[in-house]
Design an enzyme around this catalytic site. Sequence first.
Site, mmCIF file in Angstrom:
data_model
loop_
_atom_site.group_PDB
_atom_site.id
_atom_site.type_symbol
_atom_site.label_atom_id
_atom_site.label_comp_id
_atom_site.label_asym_id
_atom_site.label_seq_id
_atom_site.Cartn_x
_atom_site.Cartn_y
_atom_site.Cartn_z
ATOM 1 N N TRP A 6 -25.308 26.844 -8.543
ATOM 2 C CA TRP A 6 -24.376 25.615 -8.738
ATOM 3 C C TRP A 6 -25.070 24.286 -8.533
ATOM 4 O O TRP A 6 -24.774 23.393 -9.372
ATOM 5 C CB TRP A 6 -23.115 26.018 -7.827
ATOM 6 C CG TRP A 6 -22.512 27.242 -8.175
ATOM 7 C CD1 TRP A 6 -22.262 28.458 -7.466
ATOM 8 C CD2 TRP A 6 -21.890 27.663 -9.285
ATOM 9 N NE1 TRP A 6 -21.558 29.254 -7.995
ATOM 10 C CE2 TRP A 6 -21.466 29.150 -9.264
ATOM 11 C CE3 TRP A 6 -21.726 27.037 -10.643
ATOM 12 C CZ2 TRP A 6 -20.825 29.611 -10.304
ATOM 13 C CZ3 TRP A 6 -21.050 27.616 -11.716
ATOM 14 C CH2 TRP A 6 -20.550 28.920 -11.355
ATOM 15 N N ASP A 17 -20.656 19.087 -3.466
ATOM 16 C CA ASP A 17 -19.901 20.132 -3.914
ATOM 17 C C ASP A 17 -19.420 20.855 -2.570
ATOM 18 O O ASP A 17 -20.188 21.672 -2.217
ATOM 19 C CB ASP A 17 -20.625 20.773 -4.895
ATOM 20 C CG ASP A 17 -19.903 21.952 -5.424
ATOM 21 O OD1 ASP A 17 -18.768 22.276 -4.934
ATOM 22 O OD2 ASP A 17 -20.534 22.700 -6.318
ATOM 23 N N LYS A 77 -11.234 28.957 -3.865
ATOM 24 C CA LYS A 77 -11.502 29.664 -2.843
ATOM 25 C C LYS A 77 -10.855 29.530 -1.682
ATOM 26 O O LYS A 77 -9.638 30.341 -1.465
ATOM 27 C CB LYS A 77 -12.970 29.397 -2.470
ATOM 28 C CG LYS A 77 -14.081 29.850 -3.264
ATOM 29 C CD LYS A 77 -14.490 28.881 -4.350
ATOM 30 C CE LYS A 77 -15.733 29.303 -4.912
ATOM 31 N NZ LYS A 77 -15.779 30.390 -6.130
#
Length: 355
Positions: free
Chosen positions: A101, A168, A192
């Site tokens: 990511w 992030d 999440k």
Amino acid sequence: MKKHNFSAGPCILPQSVLQQAAAAVLNFDNLDLSLIEISHRSKNFIAVVDETVALVKELLGVPEGYSVIFLGGGASLEFCMVPYNFMRQGGKAAYLETGTWAKNARIESELFGETIVAASSADKNFSYIPKGFDIPADADYFHCTSNNTIFGTQMKSFPKTEVTTICDMSSDIFSRAINVADFGMIYAGAQKNMGPAGVTMVIVKDELLGKTGRSIPTMLDYRTHIKAESMFNTPPVFPIYVSMLTLRWLKENGGISWIEGVNQAKADLIYGEIDRNPLFVGTAAKEDRSNMNPTFLLTKPELAETFDKMWKAAGISGLPGHRSVGGYRASMYNAMPLSSVQVLVDVMKDLERIA
Ligand code: PMP
């Protein structure tokens, strides 16, 4: 019986949240209407957004001067919105490359201008977090990923730098204490620790915006959404509502200090077993191990079929690791109780007994 859900995301949410969300889909606020069939501009839904923002601010201790907004497009859309909104024309950005990511974010930045990889752990398949690297003082921002969902590593601290830090936090937001004032911007996909997929939370320091000299498409300009209080267009109403319920659950149970302790206990339990049991080995450097996504391999791969049968029989789901790491990944987000981790640890012990 409900499964012990170790999925990496979308993932486990508190059962009480799912029940309340299900009820609101049928009848929201006793309106005799569903949550998903009312106007996002109705006073009942505006109250939901207001409460969600207030909960984020309270739980994370967001200081004055920061805005909290909810956007569509997933965390991945932020990968291009960040350089659009923070990289000056002719400027540059620095990225810490700690996983898939983080790399995807860096690739988007290259479309906008000079992009420096401050450090990377690609040399060892992202199994550690680089330390002691330099961040160029003239970078417009430094971007990092607090928790690497796929590789099971987590930044235990953030570099001290004068450069604006953008992080992030998709896979560990609300799992531990952070100092929001250390960041120019934090973003996180909800799926999440917050809620279902479909909404991304952004916490941004207002004074940093509007400094790039770029023309930014309306929908990609953070100022648009700050000004409209996440109502410039139709926001993802259901994910925002479920996020509100999850954050209420977190607050009612004791907030970040409570969950940080629970998450540490879960991590101690599983990593303790990985290190003790000769049949298992962790894939991440010990000091960088994620409290959210422990990753591990069997030392005797021929036992995979037996182990897989055993954990499935114990009611465990979502354990296989990401294809780029292999083995297993036991994602243990906020809503996962210690008792579910104990079920997995017991299966690991049982395997040792019979192998
Ligand atoms: N960042 C991290 C750390 C992630 O774990 C993920 C997805 N698992 C993403 C970004 C991408 O999120 P999305 O699918 O919402 O675009």
